[in-house]
Design an enzyme around this catalytic site. Structure first.
Site: not given
Length: 157
Positions: A45, A47, A74, A77
């Site tokens: 991801h 992040e 999410c 993250c």
């Protein structure tokens, strides 16, 4: 946030969900976008990738700074943001299905998280939401076209 949006566009061009992240720590700026499909790696991801890049360059896992991301993080993250001791999170659109900064759950408001993160939500929200909606609309259209071999939208006008 505008730079994060541009990075999200790069993710979409590469075939990934358009989410971009920019981490500002003092004078240093780190950038990443989703690369789950490219790598393939379920943890890639935006992040997580930007946090990894900053930690490697700075030689520390305690990062601080401000993270700008186009969509609400999410749970994975959000956990990484807290673990990296990011001071501030600024995000664009909320994630009503899996957001962990207040939409579905609030990782940062949980008593089990030992780091406080200041959260600013809704920055350029309409632009970031439109970016995601456009991406998924295009994906759905391509899936329908490939499944039937016919461009259904062209048939209906």
């Amino acid at each position: 946030m505008r730079r994060a949006i541009a990075l999200a566009d790069e993710a979409a061009v590469a075939g990934d969900v358009p989410i971009g992240a920019v981490l500002v720590i003092g004078e240093r700026v780190f950038e990443a976008y989703n690369e789950k499909e490219q790598r393939p790696d379920p943890t890639a991801h935006a992040e997580v990738l930007v946090i990894r890049a900053a930690a490697q360059v700075l030689g520390s896992w305690r990062l601080g700074g401000t993270l700008y991301v186009t969509k609400e993080p999410c749970p994975m993250c959000a956990g990484a943001i807290a673990a990296a001791r990011i001071e501030r999170l600024v995000f664009g659109c909320a994630d009503p299905k899996g957001g962990a900064a207040g939409s579905v759950i609030d990782v940062f408001g949980s008593l089990c998280v030992n780091h406080s993160v200041s959260v600013t939500a809704g920055v350029l929200e309409s632009e970031t939401a439109a970016q995601l909606q456009s991406y998924f609309r295009t994906k759905r259209h391509a899936r329908r076209t490939s499944a039937t071999g016919v461009d259904e939208a062209a048939l209906t006008g």
